[in-house]
Design a protein around this motif. Structure first.
Motif, short mmCIF file in Angstrom:
data_model
loop_
_atom_site.label_atom_id
_atom_site.label_comp_id
_atom_site.label_asym_id
_atom_site.label_seq_id
_atom_site.Cartn_x
_atom_site.Cartn_y
_atom_site.Cartn_z
N THR A 162 -12.06 -14.97 1.44
CA THR A 162 -11.55 -14.78 2.80
C THR A 162 -10.39 -13.80 2.79
OG1 THR A 162 -12.16 -17.05 3.40
CG2 THR A 162 -10.59 -15.92 4.83
N ASP A 163 -10.47 -12.77 3.62
CA ASP A 163 -9.39 -11.79 3.71
C ASP A 163 -8.25 -12.35 4.53
OD1 ASP A 163 -10.43 -9.48 2.27
OD2 ASP A 163 -11.94 -9.39 3.84
N LEU A 164 -7.05 -12.31 3.97
CA LEU A 164 -5.86 -12.84 4.64
C LEU A 164 -4.96 -11.74 5.15
CD1 LEU A 164 -5.03 -15.65 2.05
CD2 LEU A 164 -6.46 -15.81 4.10
N GLY A 165 -5.38 -10.51 5.01
CA GLY A 165 -4.58 -9.37 5.47
C GLY A 165 -5.49 -8.26 5.92
N GLY A 166 -5.14 -7.03 5.61
CA GLY A 166 -5.98 -5.88 5.95
C GLY A 166 -7.37 -6.07 5.38
N ALA A 190 -13.12 0.29 14.41
CA ALA A 190 -12.15 0.02 13.35
C ALA A 190 -12.59 -1.14 12.44
CB ALA A 190 -10.78 -0.27 13.96
N GLN A 191 -13.47 -2.01 12.93
CA GLN A 191 -13.95 -3.14 12.12
C GLN A 191 -15.37 -2.90 11.61
OE1 GLN A 191 -10.62 -3.75 13.85
NE2 GLN A 191 -12.23 -3.95 15.38
N ASP A 192 -15.72 -1.63 11.41
CA ASP A 192 -17.10 -1.27 11.06
C ASP A 192 -17.55 -1.79 9.70
OD1 ASP A 192 -19.48 0.73 11.68
OD2 ASP A 192 -18.92 1.08 9.61
N SER A 193 -16.67 -1.71 8.69
CA SER A 193 -17.10 -2.01 7.32
C SER A 193 -16.02 -2.76 6.55
CB SER A 193 -17.44 -0.71 6.57
OG SER A 193 -18.43 0.03 7.23
N LYS A 194 -16.45 -3.34 5.41
CA LYS A 194 -15.53 -3.99 4.47
C LYS A 194 -15.88 -3.52 3.06
CE LYS A 194 -14.08 -8.15 5.32
NZ LYS A 194 -13.96 -9.61 5.60
N VAL A 195 -14.90 -3.58 2.18
CA VAL A 195 -15.16 -3.21 0.79
C VAL A 195 -15.93 -4.33 0.09
CG1 VAL A 195 -14.08 -2.63 -1.42
CG2 VAL A 195 -13.07 -1.81 0.71
N GLY A 204 -0.17 -5.08 -3.62
CA GLY A 204 -1.15 -5.04 -2.54
C GLY A 204 -0.58 -5.34 -1.17
N GLY A 205 0.63 -5.94 -1.14
CA GLY A 205 1.25 -6.20 0.16
C GLY A 205 0.40 -7.06 1.06
N ARG A 206 0.13 -6.53 2.25
CA ARG A 206 -0.60 -7.31 3.26
C ARG A 206 -2.11 -7.22 3.11
NH1 ARG A 206 1.90 -5.89 9.00
NH2 ARG A 206 1.91 -3.80 8.13
N THR A 207 -2.58 -6.81 1.94
CA THR A 207 -4.01 -6.90 1.64
C THR A 207 -4.18 -7.98 0.58
OG1 THR A 207 -3.79 -5.14 -0.04
CG2 THR A 207 -4.50 -4.49 2.16
N LEU A 208 -4.83 -9.06 0.95
CA LEU A 208 -4.98 -10.20 0.05
C LEU A 208 -6.27 -10.94 0.37
CD1 LEU A 208 -3.87 -12.20 -2.08
CD2 LEU A 208 -2.68 -13.37 -0.21
N LEU A 238 0.82 -1.21 0.00
CA LEU A 238 0.00 0.00 0.00
C LEU A 238 0.86 1.27 0.00
CD1 LEU A 238 -2.98 -0.88 2.37
CD2 LEU A 238 -2.79 -1.10 -0.10
N SER A 239 1.98 1.26 0.74
CA SER A 239 2.84 2.44 0.78
C SER A 239 3.47 2.71 -0.58
CB SER A 239 3.94 2.27 1.84
OG SER A 239 3.38 2.19 3.12
N GLY A 240 3.96 1.63 -1.22
CA GLY A 240 4.56 1.79 -2.55
C GLY A 240 3.57 2.28 -3.58
N LEU A 241 2.36 1.72 -3.55
CA LEU A 241 1.33 2.13 -4.50
C LEU A 241 0.88 3.57 -4.24
CD1 LEU A 241 -0.86 -1.12 -4.64
CD2 LEU A 241 0.90 -0.36 -6.25
N ALA A 242 0.83 3.95 -2.96
CA ALA A 242 0.46 5.32 -2.63
C ALA A 242 1.51 6.31 -3.14
CB ALA A 242 0.29 5.47 -1.11
N ALA A 243 2.81 5.92 -3.03
CA ALA A 243 3.88 6.77 -3.55
C ALA A 243 3.76 6.91 -5.05
CB ALA A 243 5.24 6.18 -3.17
N ALA A 244 3.48 5.80 -5.75
CA ALA A 244 3.32 5.84 -7.20
C ALA A 244 2.14 6.73 -7.59
CB ALA A 244 3.11 4.43 -7.74
#
Length: 212
Positions: A55-59, A205-210, A45-49, A18-24
């Motif tokens: 099933t979410d395996l990250g963020g 913090a766990q209110d919603s999901k995409v 995507g890093g730790r979002t998978l 996410l940090s790298g993609l945000a920089a780009a």
């Protein structure tokens, strides 16, 4: 080695998380194109998978105060859905699956009092955390030398309270409490809006999901 291809770019972004993609994204918005994102794995995507079964395996979650990610979600035209809070929570405790209502697993009366006191103590401490420059926070040097495990043990007296807090650190930060500093833990809680907000689902913090 003459067999190695050397590529020259103005900016090399190492990592497609996410940090790298945000920089780009920032470079693209600024009209700068002489950059490249380098990622060792076969995806970004890093730790979002999310696996093939959904099933979410990250963020996985987004909630109030997380304005930057909510802005990106809106910008991409994605939708959010509320996390279901009906029914009971299931957690593995002492090798057994335990069902209970709410966020906090069943603990003894003394454990509940101890846990409440620890949460109040954490909320008091995060009032001294500098969100922009954590190293400038009140008592930052001592907190940074203390692990979250040591911190948990110092502000609790019962096994039940310690067990709940350790489980919270593992589930929220995906590390053992001995693997991060108490300064980082308190900063993370502070930037999330406090202990209750980071633990809660509805309005937390766990209110919603995409959706998708």
């Amino acid at each position: 080695d003459s067999d190695i291809d050397i590529e020259t770019v103005g900016v090399a972004i190492v990592g497609g998380g996410l940090s790298g993609l945000a920089a780009a994204r920032c470079f693209t918005r600024a009209g700068y194109s002489n950059f490249k994102v380098y990622e060792a794995s076969d995806r970004v995507g890093g730790r979002t998978l999310t696996d093939d079964e959904g099933t979410d395996l990250g963020g996985a979650y987004v909630g109030p105060t997380q304005d930057r990610i909510i802005h990106i979600i809106d910008e991409l035209g994605l939708k959010l859905r509320k996390v279901n809070t009906n029914g009971q929570t299931i957690q593995l405790l002492n090798g057994q699956a335990v069902r209970y209502d709410g966020v906090i697993p069943p603990v003894s009366f003394l454990g509940a009092l101890d846990l409440n006191a620890a949460m109040l103590a954490m909320d008091e401490l995060i009032s001294g955390i500098d969100l922009a420059s954590p190293h400038l926070s009140r008592d930052a040097k001592r907190l940074d030398k203390t692990t979250a495990e040591e911190f948990i043990c110092s502000c609790t007296y019962t096994h039940d309270a310690r067990k709940v807090l350790r489980t919270a650190v593992r589930s929220i930060l995906c590390v053992e409490p001995c693997q991060l500093s108490s300064l980082y833990l308190l900063w993370y809680i502070a930037q999330s809006g406090g202990v209750n907000r980071i633990f809660e689902t509805k309005g937390g913090a766990q209110d919603s999901k995409v959706v998708g």
